[in-house]
Design a protein around this motif. Structure first.
Motif, PDB file in Angstrom:
ATOM      1  N   ALA A 217     -83.223  54.830 -43.744  1.00 35.77           N
ATOM      2  CA  ALA A 217     -81.819  54.943 -43.346  1.00 35.77           C
ATOM      3  C   ALA A 217     -81.428  56.365 -42.961  1.00 35.77           C
ATOM      4  O   ALA A 217     -80.339  56.583 -42.431  1.00 35.77           O
ATOM      5  N   ARG A 218     -82.292  57.332 -43.220  1.00 30.73           N
ATOM      6  CA  ARG A 218     -81.956  58.739 -43.008  1.00 30.73           C
ATOM      7  C   ARG A 218     -81.588  59.039 -41.553  1.00 30.73           C
ATOM      8  O   ARG A 218     -80.616  59.740 -41.273  1.00 30.73           O
ATOM      9  N   LYS A 219     -82.362  58.533 -40.617  1.00 28.84           N
ATOM     10  CA  LYS A 219     -82.158  58.854 -39.207  1.00 28.84           C
ATOM     11  C   LYS A 219     -80.782  58.389 -38.738  1.00 28.84           C
ATOM     12  O   LYS A 219     -80.358  57.277 -39.021  1.00 28.84           O
ATOM     13  N   LEU A 220     -80.090  59.245 -38.010  1.00 22.03           N
ATOM     14  CA  LEU A 220     -78.775  58.894 -37.493  1.00 22.03           C
ATOM     15  C   LEU A 220     -78.891  57.685 -36.570  1.00 22.03           C
ATOM     16  O   LEU A 220     -79.598  57.741 -35.556  1.00 22.03           O
ATOM     17  N   PRO A 221     -78.215  56.571 -36.881  1.00 21.35           N
ATOM     18  CA  PRO A 221     -78.337  55.364 -36.053  1.00 21.35           C
ATOM     19  C   PRO A 221     -77.418  55.431 -34.829  1.00 21.35           C
ATOM     20  O   PRO A 221     -76.421  54.712 -34.725  1.00 21.35           O
ATOM     21  N   ALA A 222     -77.776  56.293 -33.901  1.00 23.98           N
ATOM     22  CA  ALA A 222     -76.920  56.538 -32.740  1.00 23.98           C
ATOM     23  C   ALA A 222     -77.034  55.450 -31.685  1.00 23.98           C
ATOM     24  O   ALA A 222     -76.292  55.469 -30.702  1.00 23.98           O
ATOM     25  N   ALA A 251     -77.052  64.196 -44.341  1.00 23.07           N
ATOM     26  CA  ALA A 251     -76.906  62.934 -43.610  1.00 23.07           C
ATOM     27  C   ALA A 251     -75.460  62.458 -43.625  1.00 23.07           C
ATOM     28  O   ALA A 251     -74.959  61.918 -42.628  1.00 23.07           O
ATOM     29  N   ALA A 252     -74.774  62.657 -44.750  1.00 17.79           N
ATOM     30  CA  ALA A 252     -73.366  62.267 -44.844  1.00 17.79           C
ATOM     31  C   ALA A 252     -72.513  63.087 -43.886  1.00 17.79           C
ATOM     32  O   ALA A 252     -71.646  62.549 -43.180  1.00 17.79           O
ATOM     33  N   ASP A 253     -72.748  64.385 -43.857  1.00 22.44           N
ATOM     34  CA  ASP A 253     -71.960  65.276 -43.008  1.00 22.44           C
ATOM     35  C   ASP A 253     -72.176  64.951 -41.529  1.00 22.44           C
ATOM     36  O   ASP A 253     -71.216  64.843 -40.755  1.00 22.44           O
ATOM     37  N   GLU A 254     -73.431  64.779 -41.127  1.00 21.36           N
ATOM     38  CA  GLU A 254     -73.713  64.434 -39.733  1.00 21.36           C
ATOM     39  C   GLU A 254     -73.105  63.076 -39.386  1.00 21.36           C
ATOM     40  O   GLU A 254     -72.495  62.906 -38.318  1.00 21.36           O
ATOM     41  N   SER A 255     -73.261  62.111 -40.284  1.00 16.54           N
ATOM     42  CA  SER A 255     -72.722  60.772 -40.029  1.00 16.54           C
ATOM     43  C   SER A 255     -71.203  60.805 -39.934  1.00 16.54           C
ATOM     44  O   SER A 255     -70.603  60.108 -39.106  1.00 16.54           O
ATOM     45  N   TYR A 256     -70.579  61.618 -40.772  1.00 15.23           N
ATOM     46  CA  TYR A 256     -69.119  61.721 -40.742  1.00 15.23           C
ATOM     47  C   TYR A 256     -68.639  62.249 -39.393  1.00 15.23           C
ATOM     48  O   TYR A 256     -67.719  61.686 -38.780  1.00 15.23           O
TER      49      TYR A 256
END
Length: 584
Positions: A217-222, A251-256
């Motif tokens: 799940a780590r990879k940003l699901p863009a 990962a939270a910060d990038e996803s946010y």
């Protein structure tokens, strides 16, 4: 055993180590969790351990503690002298004046800083819930260790700066902070920023499950907008809170930032315009993708206020009020009315989060209204088939088919109902509404009576389970009912419910919440027995199943609090101090 959260309203006004000892002492008295977790640790694997959460590193300065350690990390770039913002959350009644916060270097020397309040405990005493501290950090090998201290006035002030000035593009082109700062999980959990939580001890089965899932799940699901359903950013922030892990926070910060980039800021907040909606799936009126909780958590944990303002939050709440393209939100009044547990729960959660974020009492009123709807639905279902403890509704309409009363199956989705329990739990923490424990225990009893498939009745060709959890692995009905016979439910399971045990992990949360509030010892024992059985789903072999990316979110967004529930004496929630306050 005493509850392991700070007692609401404690006059923790003394300075320094005494304050921290009082706040955190209760957290560290958590031996029942360690015992429970250890008894299930045989389901973990050695190659994916959760990292130890014991405070480590140099001794804390005299005016601070190890639990007040701040570690600044390089996030993007190679700078060794960086400006950094860190969010520091606080329990109720601990902090009332930001001038009492100082930032210290590893030797205990105060360094110049700027500190401002970002959140208040609006539902309690309006003490400070979170601050943003900004300072210049020196990094060696990508890290720098600092501390925050309380109780003495700050003597070295500097001007602050807009958070947006810290943002730079990362490898995925998402603008993120050049440096991120982590706090200790003991402090984060004791702060109640995500409600009661406990730090994940080394070897905890559930923490290992999350860690194993994070590998896929780590990879940003863009490239998959459905991977954001059930709120990916909040799920990652909460994993960080229990562990202090930098990779979770990154990962939270990038996803946010990715998530907020696609929130629609123009247009009226109702269909077909849907201002406040999420546009990445090109369907901003699909309100189930609209979440306020990540805004609250990002502000509290990183100090990031760059992605929202009051107008945007208001649009998000109003869009939920109009239910996007699903029609006006309101009470369940007709058997032929479409209802989904997901929308009911996520709408309540977003609304109460908006109140926690802004203190706008109108949002609190809207949240209370939603609780009224759920209470009436559960207790006085318009289908006149009685109160079974669920939010019974139409299978036909739930699955977007036309309603046919003669062929309909009246029931509920157990795993989607977890969203309702999560929303009710967070609302109870704010309001102390005495009906909510009754609603949660009623659903727990429903689950024990109707929600789980008796594994002894499973036959070849109709197993429905993934074999990873073993021959005694539990599975809830995809569609549970107090009205339908076994054949009707099995037919639904055959058509729609294969591997519905993928939802077992999040179902621990409503069962554990019922355990926390249930006053009948026999019922509490039944819940505990069920939770022990379901814990086989923490097997890391199950965690490796990642074909559906949103599984990481649905499993874990609300599940961490179950570890806290299971430390509490059964039935103690009815008299717990955590919600014994008067909300506005």
């Amino acid at each position: 055993m005493m509850p392991v959260v700070p007692v609401v309203g404690w006059p923790l006004r003394k300075a320094g180590r005494l304050v921290v000892t009082l706040v955190l002492g209760l957290v560290f008295a958590c031996s029942p969790l360690a015992t429970w977790s250890a008894s299930h640790s045989h389901h973990t694997s050695a190659d994916s351990p959760a990292k130890s959460q014991e405070p480590a590193g140099p001794q804390a300065p005299q005016d601070s503690t190890a639990e007040q350690r701040i570690v600044v990390h390089k996030n993007v770039g190679d700078a060794t002298d960086v400006r950094v913002s860190v969010g520091i959350p606080f329990p109720p009644s601990v902090l009332r004046d930001v001038q009492q916060i100082r930032i210290l270097d590893a030797s205990g020397n105060e360094i110049p800083s700027h500190v401002t309040a970002t959140l208040l405990w609006y539902a309690r005493d309006r003490s400070i819930r979170a601050v943003r501290a900004q300072f210049q950090a020196q990094l060696v090998k990508g890290e720098g260790t600092y501390y925050f201290a309380m109780g003495k006035p700050r003597t070295k002030d500097i001007p602050g700066w807009p958070y947006v000035q810290e943002l730079v593009p990362d490898a995925n082109g998402v603008r993120v902070a050049a440096a991120l700062a982590t706090l200790e999980p003991a402090w984060l959990c004791a702060s109640l920023i995500a409600g009661p939580q406990v730090p994940a001890p080394k070897g905890e089965a559930y923490a290992n499950y999350v860690s194993t899932q994070f590998e896929w799940a780590r990879k940003l699901p863009a490239d998959d907008h459905t991977a954001w359903l059930f709120d990916r950013p909040s799920t990652l922030f909460k994993a960080y809170i229990r562990t202090g892990r930098l990779d979770y926070l990154q990962a939270a910060d990038e996803s946010y930032h990715f998530y907020m980039k696609y929130i629609k800021r123009d247009g009226m907040p109702f269909s077909p315009f849907c201002g406040g909606g999420w546009t990445y799936g090109k369907e901003p009126c699909d309100v189930k993708y609209v979440y306020v909780e990540p805004i609250l958590l990002a502000l509290a944990l990183t100090g990031d206020d760059s992605e929202h303002d009051a107008e945007l939050v208001d649009k998000m709440v109003i869009l939920w009020r109009h239910n996007g393209w699903s029609g006006e939100a309101g009470p369940y009044t007709e058997p032929g009315e479409r209802f989904t547990e997901r929308l009911a729960g996520l709408g309540l959660l977003a609304t109460i989060n908006a109140y926690e974020l802004t203190g706008t009492t109108h949002y609190l009123e809207l949240a209370r209204e939603r609780v009224n709807w759920l209470y009436d639905h559960q207790r006085n279902n318009p289908d006149k088939l009685g109160d079974d403890g669920s939010w019974r509704n139409s299978w036909n309409l739930h699955e977007d088919d036309s309603w046919n009363p003669d062929r309909d199956v009246r029931g509920t989705s157990p795993w989607m109902s977890e969203n309702i329990i999560d929303g009710l739990w967070h609302t109870w923490l704010v309001t102390g509404d005495k009906r909510i424990p009754e609603m949660i225990t009623a659903f727990g009893r429903y689950m024990e009576r109707y929600g789980w498939i008796d594994v002894s009745t499973i036959v070849q060709g109709h197993d429905w389970r993934n074999p990873c959890s073993g021959s005694n692995g539990q599975i809830a009905w995809y569609w549970a009912s107090s009205q339908a016979n076994h054949k009707k439910l099995a037919d639904i399971e055959d058509s729609d419910g294969w591997y519905s045990d993928a939802h077992n992990v999040e179902l621990v949360m409503p069962m554990a919440a019922a355990y926390y509030f249930e006053r009948d010892p026999a019922q509490s024992a039944a819940y505990k027995k069920r939770i022990d059985a379901v814990s086989t789903s923490y097997n890391t072999e199950c965690a490796q199943i990642g074909e559906t990316l949103r599984r990481f979110n649905w499993n874990n967004r609300g599940a961490g609090v179950a570890m806290w529930f299971l430390q509490q004496p059964p039935g103690s929630g009815a008299t717990a101090p955590v919600a014994t306050h008067t909300a506005p």
